[in-house]
Write a protein that holds these residues in place. Structure first.
Motif, PDB file in Angstrom:
ATOM      1  N   TRP A  24       0.840  -1.203   0.000  1.00  0.00           N
ATOM      2  CA  TRP A  24       0.000   0.000   0.000  1.00  0.00           C
ATOM      3  C   TRP A  24       0.870   1.247   0.000  1.00  0.00           C
ATOM      4  O   TRP A  24       0.614   2.194  -0.747  1.00  0.00           O
ATOM      5  N   CYS A  25       1.941   1.239   0.817  1.00  0.00           N
ATOM      6  CA  CYS A  25       2.827   2.404   0.892  1.00  0.00           C
ATOM      7  C   CYS A  25       3.582   2.637  -0.414  1.00  0.00           C
ATOM      8  O   CYS A  25       3.750   3.783  -0.834  1.00  0.00           O
ATOM      9  N   VAL A  26       4.034   1.564  -1.067  1.00  0.00           N
ATOM     10  CA  VAL A  26       4.714   1.728  -2.359  1.00  0.00           C
ATOM     11  C   VAL A  26       3.739   2.323  -3.371  1.00  0.00           C
ATOM     12  O   VAL A  26       4.091   3.231  -4.124  1.00  0.00           O
ATOM     13  N   ASN A  27       2.510   1.832  -3.376  1.00  0.00           N
ATOM     14  CA  ASN A  27       1.518   2.395  -4.290  1.00  0.00           C
ATOM     15  C   ASN A  27       1.253   3.863  -3.967  1.00  0.00           C
ATOM     16  O   ASN A  27       1.291   4.710  -4.852  1.00  0.00           O
ATOM     17  N   GLN A  28       0.982   4.167  -2.697  1.00  0.00           N
ATOM     18  CA  GLN A  28       0.695   5.555  -2.317  1.00  0.00           C
ATOM     19  C   GLN A  28       1.888   6.466  -2.578  1.00  0.00           C
ATOM     20  O   GLN A  28       1.718   7.620  -2.945  1.00  0.00           O
ATOM     21  N   GLY A  29       3.108   5.946  -2.368  1.00  0.00           N
ATOM     22  CA  GLY A  29       4.299   6.743  -2.609  1.00  0.00           C
ATOM     23  C   GLY A  29       4.630   6.918  -4.076  1.00  0.00           C
ATOM     24  O   GLY A  29       5.554   7.643  -4.428  1.00  0.00           O
ATOM     25  N   SER A  30       3.874   6.273  -4.935  1.00  0.00           N
ATOM     26  CA  SER A  30       4.092   6.358  -6.383  1.00  0.00           C
ATOM     27  C   SER A  30       2.970   7.092  -7.105  1.00  0.00           C
ATOM     28  O   SER A  30       3.107   7.445  -8.277  1.00  0.00           O
ATOM     29  N   VAL A  31       1.856   7.318  -6.425  1.00  0.00           N
ATOM     30  CA  VAL A  31       0.637   7.758  -7.098  1.00  0.00           C
ATOM     31  C   VAL A  31       0.782   9.095  -7.832  1.00  0.00           C
ATOM     32  O   VAL A  31       0.267   9.253  -8.919  1.00  0.00           O
ATOM     33  N   TRP A  32       1.497  10.041  -7.264  1.00  0.00           N
ATOM     34  CA  TRP A  32       1.593  11.340  -7.923  1.00  0.00           C
ATOM     35  C   TRP A  32       2.430  11.301  -9.192  1.00  0.00           C
ATOM     36  O   TRP A  32       2.348  12.195 -10.028  1.00  0.00           O
ATOM     37  N   ALA A  33       3.225  10.259  -9.344  1.00  0.00           N
ATOM     38  CA  ALA A  33       3.990  10.125 -10.586  1.00  0.00           C
ATOM     39  C   ALA A  33       3.050  10.095 -11.788  1.00  0.00           C
ATOM     40  O   ALA A  33       3.387  10.580 -12.863  1.00  0.00           O
ATOM     41  N   THR A  34       1.847   9.539 -11.596  1.00  0.00           N
ATOM     42  CA  THR A  34       0.902   9.439 -12.707  1.00  0.00           C
ATOM     43  C   THR A  34       0.344  10.798 -13.113  1.00  0.00           C
ATOM     44  O   THR A  34      -0.185  10.938 -14.206  1.00  0.00           O
ATOM     45  N   MET A  78       9.148  11.023  -3.024  1.00  0.00           N
ATOM     46  CA  MET A  78       7.968  10.173  -3.137  1.00  0.00           C
ATOM     47  C   MET A  78       6.818  10.993  -2.565  1.00  0.00           C
ATOM     48  O   MET A  78       6.999  11.739  -1.607  1.00  0.00           O
ATOM     49  N   ILE A  79       5.673  10.896  -3.177  1.00  0.00           N
ATOM     50  CA  ILE A  79       4.534  11.720  -2.769  1.00  0.00           C
ATOM     51  C   ILE A  79       3.319  10.826  -2.613  1.00  0.00           C
ATOM     52  O   ILE A  79       2.993  10.048  -3.501  1.00  0.00           O
ATOM     53  N   ALA A  80       2.654  10.964  -1.489  1.00  0.00           N
ATOM     54  CA  ALA A  80       1.377  10.298  -1.260  1.00  0.00           C
ATOM     55  C   ALA A  80       0.352  11.379  -0.955  1.00  0.00           C
ATOM     56  O   ALA A  80       0.714  12.492  -0.588  1.00  0.00           O
ATOM     57  N   ASN A  81      -0.900  11.071  -1.120  1.00  0.00           N
ATOM     58  CA  ASN A  81      -1.901  12.090  -0.855  1.00  0.00           C
ATOM     59  C   ASN A  81      -3.156  11.475  -0.263  1.00  0.00           C
ATOM     60  O   ASN A  81      -3.328  10.265  -0.244  1.00  0.00           O
ATOM     61  N   GLY A  82      -3.997  12.323   0.209  1.00  0.00           N
ATOM     62  CA  GLY A  82      -5.285  11.929   0.756  1.00  0.00           C
ATOM     63  C   GLY A  82      -6.013  13.181   1.194  1.00  0.00           C
ATOM     64  O   GLY A  82      -5.419  14.260   1.270  1.00  0.00           O
TER      65      GLY A  82
END
Length: 145
Positions: free
Chosen positions: A89-99, A119-123
């Motif tokens: 989950w953290c790898v996904n969240q830490g990658s999401v803004w790349a998209t 690395m950027i995560a958001n919510g």
């Protein structure tokens, strides 16, 4: 996983090889009980994954990422998630803004991804503050994850 195209301006990360991923998967499995107990990923584990580019696999190569095809990222994510769901989950969240990088103005994208460990995560934010530091910003707050 396929090789990304090279950039003349930025040092481009290569896609994570299976051998590198296997090394991380072993470390993730070894830390799984600690992750569950502490409710966070151990800092050395996150640093090692960042240094090997696990959080930059979807970043466009022109900004220093690996720019792997999304199905390859999903395979990587599936392997990490099987080793430990929270880490996946953290790898996904830490990658999401790349998209979203392709939609950013180029100067902003270059600034955001200029640090190879970004690395950027958001919510959704309930309450948060940001303070300027010598190296950027420090965010504090509560996010309803």
């Amino acid at each position: 996983m396929q090789a990304s195209r090279a950039s003349s301006e930025t040092s481009t990360r290569r896609p994570v090889t299976q051998a590198v991923l296997d090394r991380h998967l072993a470390a993730i499995r070894a830390a799984a009980d600690q992750i569950d107990r502490d409710r966070e990923l151990p800092t050395p584990l996150v640093r090692a994954m960042a240094e090997d580019g696990l959080f930059r696999q979807l970043v466009p190569s022109v900004y220093g990422g690996a720019e792997i095809p999304f199905p390859d990222f999903l395979d990587l994510l599936k392997q990490v998630g099987r080793a430990d769901g929270s880490t996946g989950w953290c790898v996904n969240q830490g990658s999401v803004w790349a998209t979203f990088t392709a939609m950013m103005p180029e100067p902003l994208a270059r600034k955001v991804w200029s640090d190879p460990n970004t690395m950027i995560a958001n919510g959704p934010i309930r309450e948060a503050s940001a303070e300027t530091t010598a190296t950027g910003f420090k965010l504090n707050g509560r996010w309803p994850f």
